[in-house]
Structure formats: C-alpha cells, structure tokens
Motif scaffolding. Sequence first.
Motif, PDB file in Angstrom:
ATOM      1  N   ILE A   1       6.200   4.756  -8.515  1.00  0.00           N
ATOM      2  CA  ILE A   1       5.832   3.577  -7.838  1.00  0.00           C
ATOM      3  C   ILE A   1       6.366   2.524  -8.064  1.00  0.00           C
ATOM      4  O   ILE A   1       7.018   1.583  -6.885  1.00  0.00           O
TER       5      ILE A   1
ATOM      6  N   ASP B   1       0.778  -1.195  -0.099  1.00  0.00           N
ATOM      7  CA  ASP B   1       0.043   0.058  -0.105  1.00  0.00           C
ATOM      8  C   ASP B   1       0.712   1.030   0.044  1.00  0.00           C
ATOM      9  O   ASP B   1       1.911   1.319   0.741  1.00  0.00           O
TER      10      ASP B   1
ATOM     11  N   SER C   1      -1.368   0.762 -10.331  1.00  0.00           N
ATOM     12  CA  SER C   1      -1.907   0.533  -9.077  1.00  0.00           C
ATOM     13  C   SER C   1      -3.242  -0.406  -9.229  1.00  0.00           C
ATOM     14  O   SER C   1      -3.772  -0.449 -10.256  1.00  0.00           O
ATOM     15  N   ARG C   2      -3.451  -1.109  -8.149  1.00  0.00           N
ATOM     16  CA  ARG C   2      -4.687  -1.962  -8.263  1.00  0.00           C
ATOM     17  C   ARG C   2      -5.805  -1.133  -7.877  1.00  0.00           C
ATOM     18  O   ARG C   2      -6.932  -1.625  -8.390  1.00  0.00           O
TER      19      ARG C   2
ATOM     20  N   VAL D   1      -7.212   2.669  -6.344  1.00  0.00           N
ATOM     21  CA  VAL D   1      -6.830   4.122  -5.981  1.00  0.00           C
ATOM     22  C   VAL D   1      -8.055   4.831  -5.183  1.00  0.00           C
ATOM     23  O   VAL D   1      -9.054   4.707  -5.472  1.00  0.00           O
TER      24      VAL D   1
ATOM     25  N   GLY E   1      -0.507  -5.046  -8.264  1.00  0.00           N
ATOM     26  CA  GLY E   1       0.049  -3.641  -7.948  1.00  0.00           C
ATOM     27  C   GLY E   1      -0.480  -3.284  -6.802  1.00  0.00           C
ATOM     28  O   GLY E   1      -1.287  -3.912  -6.042  1.00  0.00           O
TER      29      GLY E   1
ATOM     30  N   ALA F   1      -3.075   7.000 -11.915  1.00  0.00           N
ATOM     31  CA  ALA F   1      -2.613   5.970 -10.959  1.00  0.00           C
ATOM     32  C   ALA F   1      -2.938   4.615 -11.313  1.00  0.00           C
ATOM     33  O   ALA F   1      -1.869   3.612 -11.042  1.00  0.00           O
TER      34      ALA F   1
ATOM     35  N   ARG G   1      -2.255  -0.864  -3.630  1.00  0.00           N
ATOM     36  CA  ARG G   1      -3.404  -0.040  -3.459  1.00  0.00           C
ATOM     37  C   ARG G   1      -2.892   1.239  -3.005  1.00  0.00           C
ATOM     38  O   ARG G   1      -1.625   1.489  -2.309  1.00  0.00           O
ATOM     39  N   VAL G   2      -3.293   2.282  -3.544  1.00  0.00           N
ATOM     40  CA  VAL G   2      -2.724   3.710  -3.281  1.00  0.00           C
ATOM     41  C   VAL G   2      -3.765   4.544  -3.022  1.00  0.00           C
ATOM     42  O   VAL G   2      -4.865   4.647  -3.311  1.00  0.00           O
TER      43      VAL G   2
END
Length: 354
Positions: A95, A16, A136-137, A139, A108, A131, A110-111
């Motif tokens: 990232i 994360d 990312s998985r 967002v 990927g 993102a 979590r952001v």
Amino acid sequence: MLIKFINRVLSSIGQDLAIDLGTANSLVYVKGRGIVIQEPSVVAINQKTGKVLAIGQEAKKMVGRTPAHIVATRPLVKGVISDFEVTEQMLKYFIDRAIKRKFILQPGPRVIVGIPFGVTEVEKKAVRDAALSAGSREVYLIEEPMAAAIGARFAVQEPGGNFIVDIGGGTTEVAVISLGGVVYAKSLRIAGDKLNEDIINYAQEEYKLLIGERTAESVKIGIGSAYPLKERKEMPLRGRNMLTGLPEEISISDTDIRKAMERSVRQIVNEIKVTVEETPPELLADIMHRGIYLAGGGALLRELDTLITKETKIPTRIVEDPLTAMVRGAGLVLENLDELRDVLVETENLEPPR
Ligand code: ADP
Ligand code: MG
C-alpha cells in the motif's frame, strides 16, 4: 451531516485502491492509474531478529536458498490468511508503495480487497483487519470470482449466466454468476502449487532427483501442458540425485510433466464438470452459448482450455491477461462505485482500530 461532509472531503484527497491478495501473487490497482504493483506474496524474515528482510520479488528469489535463520514464507495459504502479522506487513509495504502521499496527514486509502468465495466470517474479518491496520481508511470486500468476471468484462448484473474458473496458487474456484451475485460456486484446494508438488514428487519417484519448488514451477511453465502438444517440448531438469547425493541434470519432456500433473488436472476438470451438472438449466443454456472462462495464473497451463472443452463439451476460453483479471475487475468496481456497489460483499464502514 458533518461526518458525511468530512468523509467526502477525505475521499476527495485520499486515494482508492483495489487489492488482489493472492496465495501466489499480490496486485494493487490505483484508481485512475491502473495496476502499479504485481509481486509474489512472499516475505523473507530473519528469525533471529524477527526483522523482515525482503518482500515480493526479492523475497521469492530467496525461497529454498536461505540460511537456516532466514525463512521465506507465504503468509496466505489456500487463499486465506495463515499468518496475520506477516500479511499485515506485506500489505502495508504494498500500500505504501502504491500511494504517493502528498502531505503527511493525508488519510489512508479506501480499498477493495478480494476474498475467495465461501470463506468464513472470521477469515473475512482477518482480511479486513489486516487492511485496516496496514493503513487503509475503509475496507470493502469482493468475492474473487465476481471480480474476475468483471475484469473479463462480463455483464455480471444482467440475468444471463457466466461461468468462470479461477485457478490460482492454492485454490481453484469455479463459479456461476448472474444478476450481480454468485449463484453457485465451488472451491477446490488443488491448483498451481499442487501441480508444482506433483512435479517434485514425480522427479523423486521416477528419476530419484530432488528438485526445489522454484525449479518445479519453471518446468511447469516452460513445458507443462494438460493435453498432448503438437510438438514435443523438452527442458533440462537440475537437482540432486537422492542415491549419490550429487548434482545431476536430466532432460525431461512435456509427456513426463503431463503425466506428473495428470491426477490433479483431472480433479480440476472434474470439479468443473460437477459444477456444470449442478447449474440450473436456464443458466446452463446461456453458458453453453457463451462458454466457460478461465482466469488466474493456472489458466495459462498449455491446452487446459482444450481439455476442458473436450470434457465438458462447452467451448472454453482464457480471459484476457488471466493473472490480472481479478484486480482489474475490482479496479473497475472502484472506478464505477455507484453502479457496481451492489457486487461488494460488505458495504458498511468500519473505523480503523487505534
Ligand atoms: P493466486 O491468485 O493464488 O495468487 P495466481 O492467479 O497469481 O494465484 O496464479 C499463480 C499460479 O499460476 C502459480 O501456481 C503459477 O505457477 C501459475 N502459473 C503462472 N503462469 C503459468 C503458466 N504460464 N503456466 C502454468 N501455470 C502458471
Ligand atoms: Mg487469485
């Protein structure tokens, strides 16, 4: 059920991140590790080939020094994405550097990404999409003043009023926060970049000296102030004389720089005063007691806190490490997602586009 289970497994092996995608600087916080990236939001591109040459610190060094076919650009302007593709590449680079993939199919991260308060739905979607396509998985978005307030360790979910001013590169955001939400906020498109421009213009008008953006910024940081200093400060200023076309070095003082930035600093202070005037009385009572807090790189301008204290009659302080407050706040949300989930702007999940 099954999807929920898969999601849980994925999040236990994924990582994360909290990201501050600033106009001037980008920061990445990794859950459990802290801040791992703090770099200028600058990308250098070869226009002949379309290739990215450098990102971050390396690219910033190239600003104003590139041959004609290389451009060092800042993909965010006034806090919002202005060049989507370049933003996406920059995000992907940050990232990838932040997370250490343990195996090739690792999902990927979590952001949580910060967005300025009051941006449009289209602008929010652009941040989320960038993102997602940067790998990312999931967002989540958080309003920057909220994140900065959490980073300053304010009890944002309680009913007291908190007054935070975030002075970045492109914008100054003034916000009143209470009960886990932004009660009132204003955004002004005058901040650190404008102060640099003011110095460039001043050098031209007063000394017929052409200077670059980086020089202006280093003078601002070196001797700039918002209120008269106890001791005079001086610095050499190098540029090109506009009349002779030749290089020239002059000595410039804090008084000069203060004069150069005076109008913009006044506009920032006025924005704060207007916000104070429009704050509901109950919250104002809390704020008079707690004070005004400054975050963002612009908070570091010498004696800005003094000037704001004098002008608003409210004690003004700088949050601890103002340049990292926003990302540390978003990081705290990551670390305590269950308690702080409500402060996020959007919580529904979106599948990455494939
Ligand atoms: P953003 O969130 O827009 O990326 P930051 O919070 O990183 O912006 O702040 C960047 C701005 O802060 C720049 O304009 C920079 O010149 C300014 N800044 C950084 N350090 C100082 C300092 N010591 N004095 C004055 N301004 C500063
Ligand atoms: Mg910022």
